[in-house]
Every structure is written in C-alpha cells, then in structure tokens.
Design an enzyme around this catalytic site. Structure first.
Site, short mmCIF file in Angstrom:
data_model
loop_
_atom_site.label_atom_id
_atom_site.label_comp_id
_atom_site.label_asym_id
_atom_site.label_seq_id
_atom_site.Cartn_x
_atom_site.Cartn_y
_atom_site.Cartn_z
N ASP A 1 0.85 -1.20 0.00
CA ASP A 1 0.00 0.00 0.00
C ASP A 1 0.89 1.25 0.00
O ASP A 1 1.81 1.36 0.82
CB ASP A 1 -0.87 -0.04 1.28
CG ASP A 1 -1.96 1.01 1.27
OD1 ASP A 1 -2.40 1.42 0.19
OD2 ASP A 1 -2.39 1.39 2.39
N HIS A 2 0.64 2.17 -0.90
CA HIS A 2 1.39 3.43 -0.98
C HIS A 2 2.90 3.24 -1.04
O HIS A 2 3.64 3.84 -0.24
CB HIS A 2 1.03 4.36 0.20
CG HIS A 2 -0.37 4.84 0.15
ND1 HIS A 2 -0.78 5.84 -0.72
CD2 HIS A 2 -1.48 4.45 0.83
CE1 HIS A 2 -2.09 6.04 -0.56
NE2 HIS A 2 -2.54 5.20 0.36
N ASP B 1 3.18 4.95 -5.41
CA ASP B 1 2.42 6.19 -5.20
C ASP B 1 3.26 7.40 -5.61
O ASP B 1 4.00 7.97 -4.81
CB ASP B 1 1.99 6.30 -3.73
CG ASP B 1 1.10 7.51 -3.50
OD1 ASP B 1 0.94 8.31 -4.45
OD2 ASP B 1 0.55 7.64 -2.39
N HIS C 1 -7.69 10.09 3.69
CA HIS C 1 -7.26 9.08 4.65
C HIS C 1 -7.60 9.50 6.09
O HIS C 1 -7.62 10.68 6.40
CB HIS C 1 -5.74 8.86 4.53
CG HIS C 1 -5.35 8.19 3.26
ND1 HIS C 1 -4.70 8.83 2.24
CD2 HIS C 1 -5.51 6.90 2.84
CE1 HIS C 1 -4.49 7.99 1.24
NE2 HIS C 1 -4.97 6.81 1.58
N GLY C 2 -7.83 8.50 6.93
CA GLY C 2 -8.03 8.79 8.35
C GLY C 2 -9.50 8.84 8.75
O GLY C 2 -10.39 8.48 7.97
N GLU D 1 -1.25 5.98 -8.92
CA GLU D 1 -2.20 7.00 -8.46
C GLU D 1 -2.02 8.31 -9.21
O GLU D 1 -0.90 8.78 -9.42
CB GLU D 1 -2.04 7.23 -6.95
CG GLU D 1 -3.03 8.28 -6.42
CD GLU D 1 -3.17 8.29 -4.90
OE1 GLU D 1 -2.84 7.28 -4.24
OE2 GLU D 1 -3.62 9.32 -4.37
N ALA E 1 -11.46 5.05 2.10
CA ALA E 1 -12.86 4.66 1.93
C ALA E 1 -13.50 4.07 3.19
O ALA E 1 -14.51 3.40 3.12
CB ALA E 1 -12.96 3.66 0.78
N SER E 2 -12.92 4.37 4.34
CA SER E 2 -13.59 3.93 5.57
C SER E 2 -14.84 4.77 5.80
O SER E 2 -14.87 5.96 5.49
CB SER E 2 -12.65 4.07 6.78
OG SER E 2 -11.76 2.98 6.82
P1 13P Z 1 -9.05 4.86 5.37
O1 13P Z 1 -8.19 5.72 6.24
O2 13P Z 1 -10.28 5.59 4.95
O3 13P Z 1 -9.35 3.55 5.97
O4 13P Z 1 -8.22 4.59 4.01
C1 13P Z 1 -7.26 3.56 3.97
C2 13P Z 1 -6.44 3.61 2.72
O5 13P Z 1 -6.73 4.28 1.75
C3 13P Z 1 -5.22 2.77 2.69
O6 13P Z 1 -4.48 2.97 1.55
O1 G3H Z 2 -3.28 5.06 3.65
C1 G3H Z 2 -2.67 4.71 4.64
C2 G3H Z 2 -3.06 3.49 5.38
O2 G3H Z 2 -4.13 3.76 6.23
C3 G3H Z 2 -1.87 2.93 6.09
O3 G3H Z 2 -1.55 3.71 7.19
O4 G3H Z 2 0.86 4.19 6.79
O5 G3H Z 2 -0.16 4.42 9.09
O6 G3H Z 2 0.21 2.16 8.07
P1 G3H Z 2 -0.06 3.61 7.82
ZN ZN Z 3 -4.54 4.97 0.77
#
Ligand code: 13P
Ligand code: G3H
Ligand code: ZN
Length: 309
Positions: free
Chosen positions: A82-83, A104, A180-181, A134, A213-214
């Site tokens: 991720d990222h 990313d 995010h968050g 992205e 997307a939370s």
């Molecule tokens: P949330 O913070 O909305 O859960 O997003 C997570 C995310 O995009 C991880 O890459």
């Molecule tokens: O988009 C970020 C994800 O929520 C991962 O978060 O980098 O704190 O592990 P993190």
């Molecule tokens: Zn993300």
C-alpha cells in the site's frame, strides 16, 4: 489456493459490478480477523501492507502470517504493498513475495509520476506482479505524512488515458473527494462521481481504486468515546456512496481506519468492563472478533463480493 495477483480478481469484479476489499494488516489478530471474516462470506481478498506496517511488524513476519492465513482459509488472496513510496520499496516487496504493489507517485509532477510508475511496472510485470498507480492527491494522514486539504487535488480525467498507456499500470487510484483517516469531511460528505464516470468512459474496462474509503462507523466511534476515548467530529464516507462506486468502475476499496476503530473500540470496552484482566489473549480475542465482524459487514453490505471467491 495460492497467492494471486489482482488481474483476474479485478476482471471479475468489474464485470460483476462489485469491489474487492483491500484491508490493511499490521499484526496477527488483524490478519486472522480479516481472513476469518472473508472465509465466512466466501469472499476474495486483498491484504495490504504499508511501509509503516513493514517497519512495525517486519516483512517476513507479515508474509509468513499471510501464508498461514492462506493455508488456513484456502481463499484467493492478493498480498499488496500500500502506498509504495519509491522503486526500492516496491522491488523489495516484489522480491519478498508480494503479488501486487502500489507505486504512489501522486505527489510528483505528471512526467515524473509516469517515469517512476513505468520503472516499477517493468520490474513487476517480468515477475507476474500487478501494479496500482495513483493520479490526483488525497488529503489526510498516510504514513506520518499529512496532506492538507489545500495540497490535495482531484484527478484530472483528461490525463488518465495517457498515464495508463504510457505506464502500463494495471489499476489506477483516483482522487474524487475521499481522504485518509477518521476525519474526512468538514461538512456534508460529497464525492465527485462525475470524475469517476468521466475516468471510466476514457478507460473502459479498467479497474479503478478508491483510497480513504472507511465509513468511520458511528457505533465504533461512540464505543471509543464511551470508554474513555476522544474522537469528536470523526466522519467517514457514507456506505451508499461506496456501494455506488463499487457498482461502477471501482474494483478495489481500501479500508484501514474502520479496522483500527473496531480493534481499539473492542479493547477499550473489554478493559473498561474487566479492569482485572491482564492476559492479552482475553482482550485481543475481542479485538479480533471486532475485525471479523467489521470485515463481514463490509463484504456483504458495501463491497458485494460475498460468494465470489
Ligand atoms: P481509510 O483511512 O479511509 O481507511 O483509508 C485507507 C487507505 O486508503 C489505505 O491505503
Ligand atoms: O493510507 C494509509 C493506510 O491507512 C496505512 O496507514 O501508513 O499508518 O500504516 P499507515
Ligand atoms: Zn490509501
């Protein structure tokens, strides 16, 4: 069932009008909660690992635990970075067994984003690994970097064909107003579905990814606040908006904050109700169950990928 890359999974999701959940993993209880929930719903799954997660838990521990989860559930599972912040991190994850990576380059100028993404794609495709890129920039906190609302920017649909063609990426994360968050919107939640629609017209059949997307499920925010936490004003993406995105070109929906809320909420509740407990297995059992319940809820009520494994 071996670990798989995202190719077939996204093709089926696109055609079927549903999305795959990409859940962030950081420890054993989170991995078990997610995979057990997916098993109960017979759902395909993406487990994603951030650079921060690799730093916290170590690549080899996460990989071995995910391998154990695959042996335990027999589900098709993508293991995804991720990222990914740079080529070296992507290479290290590919060499270390991941089946998918995100590079990313969203903070870079267009040409630099293309060059970096292309370099990762060439390395990844030679090894049967799929690549997410992205375009556009989300606000919020990721990996200790805070992107302010002023520095965020929507994806420009007129750029996506050139970007996808020149990079050869397999999926594209776009910015349509999520962040995010746990604090996503100041006022009324609003997503730019017109951008998503325009992007999918320009890239027919191409899998789109939604980050941030939370839904920041209110019952868990309430649980945290009820048991000593302090999260006033937490707000997420309404579930009906996610369902709409999943029925369109969005094939991957990223969820981390909702898992964090469930895990922490359950632990706060457990400790408040059982102040004498000090065996981690007692409160971590509740935390793991909270993750499992959250993932089942997402699969059935938001993603629509139940029964698609
Ligand atoms: P949330 O913070 O909305 O859960 O997003 C997570 C995310 O995009 C991880 O890459
Ligand atoms: O988009 C970020 C994800 O929520 C991962 O978060 O980098 O704190 O592990 P993190
Ligand atoms: Zn993300």
């Amino acid at each position: 069932m071996p670990m798989v890359n995202s190719k077939e999974m996204f093709k089926k999701a696109y055609e079927g009008g549903y999305a795959i959940g990409a859940f962030n993993v950081n420890n054993m209880e989170i991995i078990q909660g997610i995979t057990e929930g997916a098993k109960m719903e017979n759902a395909p799954l993406i487990l994603q690992v951030s650079a921060g997660a690799r730093k916290y838990a170590k690549h080899v521990y996460l990989m071995k635990m995910i391998e154990a989860a695959i042996a335990d559930t027999d589900l098709p599972i993508v293991v995804h970075l991720d990222h990914g912040p740079d080529f070296e991190t992507c290479k290290s994850c590919i060499d270390g067994g991941f089946t998918s990576v995100m590079i990313d380059g969203s903070h870079l100028p267009f040409e630099e984003n293309i060059a970096l993404t292309r370099k990762v794609v060439e390395y990844a495709h030679d090894r049967n690994v799929t690549v997410e890129a992205e375009l556009g920039r989300l606000a919020g906190v990721e990996d200790d970097v805070k992107v302010s609302a002023e520095d965020s920017s929507y994806t420009r649909p007129e750029e996506v064909e050139e970007f996808a063609t020149r990079t050869g990426c397999d999926s594209l994360a776009i910015a349509i107003g999520t962040s995010h968050g746990a604090f996503k919107f100041k006022g009324e939640p609003k997503l730019r579905f017109d951008i998503l629609e325009e992007v999918s017209k320009r890239l027919p059949g191409f899998p789109i990814v939604l980050h941030g997307a939370s839904s920041v499920i209110p019952s868990y925010v309430d649980m945290i606040n009820q048991y000593g936490g302090n999260m006033p004003g937490a707000q997420g993406v309404p579930e009906e908006m996610l369902r709409k995105a999943a029925s369109m070109a969005v094939c991957k929906i990223n969820i981390d904050s909702d898992l964090r809320l469930a895990f922490t909420g359950e632990i706060r509740k457990h400790m408040a109700e059982h102040p004498d407990h000090f065996d981690p297995r007692q409160y971590l059992t509740d935390a793991r169950n909270g993750i499992r319940q959250m993932v089942r809820h997402k699969i059935v009520n938001v993603l629509g990928c139940n029964g698609k494994a």
